[in-house]
Design a protein around this motif. Structure first.
Motif, short mmCIF file in Angstrom:
data_model
loop_
_atom_site.label_atom_id
_atom_site.label_comp_id
_atom_site.label_asym_id
_atom_site.label_seq_id
_atom_site.Cartn_x
_atom_site.Cartn_y
_atom_site.Cartn_z
N ILE A 227 67.92 62.88 52.38
CA ILE A 227 67.78 61.80 51.44
C ILE A 227 68.88 60.39 50.87
CG2 ILE A 227 66.66 61.16 48.78
CD1 ILE A 227 65.31 63.02 49.89
N THR B 94 68.11 56.96 52.05
CA THR B 94 68.76 55.63 51.33
C THR B 94 69.53 54.60 52.10
OG1 THR B 94 67.86 57.32 50.13
CG2 THR B 94 69.55 55.42 49.13
N LEU C 149 54.08 59.32 47.17
CA LEU C 149 55.33 59.56 47.81
C LEU C 149 54.77 60.70 48.99
CD1 LEU C 149 58.44 59.25 47.56
CD2 LEU C 149 58.76 61.80 46.60
N SER D 62 55.17 58.43 53.36
CA SER D 62 56.03 59.38 53.95
C SER D 62 55.99 59.41 55.04
CB SER D 62 57.33 60.42 53.08
OG SER D 62 58.51 60.23 52.92
N PRO E 180 60.62 65.65 41.28
CA PRO E 180 61.68 65.00 42.21
C PRO E 180 62.38 63.78 41.13
CG PRO E 180 60.37 64.87 44.09
CD PRO E 180 59.58 64.85 43.20
N ILE F 283 63.96 60.32 40.81
CA ILE F 283 64.11 59.17 41.86
C ILE F 283 64.13 58.31 40.87
CG2 ILE F 283 63.54 57.77 43.47
CD1 ILE F 283 61.77 60.03 44.75
N ALA G 178 68.93 60.37 43.45
CA ALA G 178 67.23 60.85 44.08
C ALA G 178 68.24 62.71 44.75
CB ALA G 178 67.77 60.10 45.63
N HIS H 29 63.80 67.29 45.65
CA HIS H 29 62.76 67.32 46.67
C HIS H 29 61.92 68.83 47.47
CE1 HIS H 29 64.19 63.47 46.63
NE2 HIS H 29 62.87 63.16 46.45
N ASN I 101 59.65 63.57 52.05
CA ASN I 101 59.46 62.44 51.60
C ASN I 101 60.94 61.98 51.66
OD1 ASN I 101 56.82 62.69 50.45
ND2 ASN I 101 57.96 64.66 49.19
N THR J 60 61.26 57.86 50.11
CA THR J 60 62.35 57.83 49.02
C THR J 60 63.10 57.06 48.85
OG1 THR J 60 61.65 60.37 48.45
CG2 THR J 60 64.15 59.39 47.63
N LEU K 63 57.26 54.05 41.04
CA LEU K 63 58.54 55.81 40.76
C LEU K 63 58.63 56.11 39.03
CD1 LEU K 63 61.84 54.00 43.16
CD2 LEU K 63 60.11 55.55 43.60
N PHE L 156 59.08 59.64 38.87
CA PHE L 156 59.98 60.15 38.67
C PHE L 156 61.15 60.01 38.81
CE2 PHE L 156 57.73 59.66 42.73
CZ PHE L 156 56.57 61.16 43.06
#
Length: 379
Positions: free
Chosen positions: A15, A19, A63, A67, A319, A321, A333, A336, A343, A347, A365, A368
């Motif tokens: 994650i 990011t 999501l 993804s 999750p 986020i 974040a 998961h 994901n 994400t 989002l 989340f």
């Protein structure tokens, strides 16, 4: 960007790395902070199974679909089949009762639908995924390929250090402090530390992230080429009245076979590298291996790893986020659970848009957001 936004991403799992990758592609000046090593915890010990539509009908539907497709496009950009074992899969569900060694078990006639390397006494065999909607990656290789690309091509910096605390001035995060006193200033901070997010009072006062300890083994069969690209989801009944459970078996194009399926909630330790597997749990997975295939039994396959990791979970199963309420420039974040590798790309891409543009267009989002926990956390 003329004056690039300085973003600190805390956490070197899938994650955090996704990011950092997408933030850097959008022009941010990104530093990834990791306590130990990139992909040293769940992102290095997960199965890497990907599914397009297995989250349909729930909050993660868009999501997961986004993804899955991002994984496909990243594989084309980063030579995924060679770099990290990306490939489509046929996915089967089947029921196996562990044979009693004193009796002879015959295979049912439906076993013709099984791949040739599966010689277990299986029943209830169903195809639950095809090359169109299921695939796999080697999660550690995927995560490391992505961070290496981000460092070489997009200027991401990696700092090994333990996050001690965040410095918040007024209602905005200004810096983070690492163990030993190093202060790193920033315009934004993303907290992507899996279950270790719960170690930060800023987050634990708002919501709970707990850890599911999941066991797995990695085997290297002598005849790895005999194993076809099939993922197996089992209902497994041990002999002599053992408790049934649901292990999973994933051959990898790297010549390994990954087997998982025993998990329970446990306290998350401070050091991810200090996580030890339970010999009884990994021993049970070895029994599964030799029952499923003669290619995976003792003498036919080397045990490369017996391991465990902690999967981050939230109390509502969704999750977290989004931006942390009341602290501008601080984002989180996590949570998961079993779908972190799947994901990760969406994400990361959504978080990059949120941090840089103020909103995400790739995924909505709202469901989340950590805002959903405001006023609900009990002391």
């Amino acid at each position: 960007m003329e004056n690039p936004k300085r973003v600190l991403v805390c956490g070197g799992g899938v994650i955090g790395v996704c990011t950092a990758y997408f933030l850097a592609k959008k022009g941010a000046a990104v530093t990834l902070i990791e306590k130990s090593d990139v992909a040293c915890a769940a992102s290095g010990k997960a199965g890497g199974f990907l599914a397009l539509d297995w989250c349909d009908g729930g909050p993660m539907e868009s999501l997961a679909r986004t993804s899955f497709n991002l994984h496909r496009s990243l594989s084309q950009q980063l030579n995924g089949p060679k770099s990290y074992g990306y490939r489509p899969l046929t996915t089967l569900s089947l029921t196996i009762t562990e044979p009693d060694t004193t009796t002879t078990t015959t295979l049912p006639s439906s076993s013709a639908t099984l791949p040739s390397w599966v010689d277990a006494p299986a029943r209830d065999i169903k195809t639950i995924g095809t090359f169109e909607n299921t695939a796999q990656v080697h999660p550690q290789l995927f995560t490391k390929t992505l961070i290496n690309n981000a460092v070489v091509h997009h200027g991401v910096k990696v700092v090994i250090g333990k996050l001690e605390r965040l410095e918040v001035v007024g209602d905005r995060v200004r810096s983070v402090v690492l163990e030993g006193g190093r202060v790193m200033e920033s315009d934004a901070v993303v907290l992507a530390m899996g279950p270790w997010c719960n170690k930060l009072e800023l987050l634990s006062s708002l919501f709970r992230v707990y850890g599911i300890k999941a066991h797995s083994i990695v085997l290297e069969p002598r005849e790895a080429n005999a194993l076809t690209p099939h993922a197996l989801f089992l209902s497994y009944y041990p002999s002599k009245g053992g408790k049934p459970f649901d292990p999973e078996v994933y051959p990898r194009p790297t010549g390994e076979v990954y087997i998982c399926g025993i998990s329970a909630e446990e306290e998350v330790p401070d050091d991810p590298e200090g996580i030890k597997s339970d010999p009884e749990s990994t021993g049970m997975l070895k029994r599964v291996a030799k029952t499923v295939s003669s290619h995976l039994g003792e003498g036919q396959a080397r045990v490369k790893a017996e391991q465990a990791c902690f999967l981050p979970c939230t109390d509502d199963g969704v999750p977290v986020i989004g931006e942390v309420p009341g602290v501008k420039g601080c984002y989180v974040a996590t949570g998961h659970k079993f779908w972190g590798i799947l994901n990760g790309p969406a994400t990361g891409a959504a978080m990059a848009e949120l941090v840089i543009d103020g909103h995400s267009s790739i995924v909505d989002l709202e469901k989340f957001s950590p805002v959903r926990f405001v006023g609900k956390r009990k002391a």
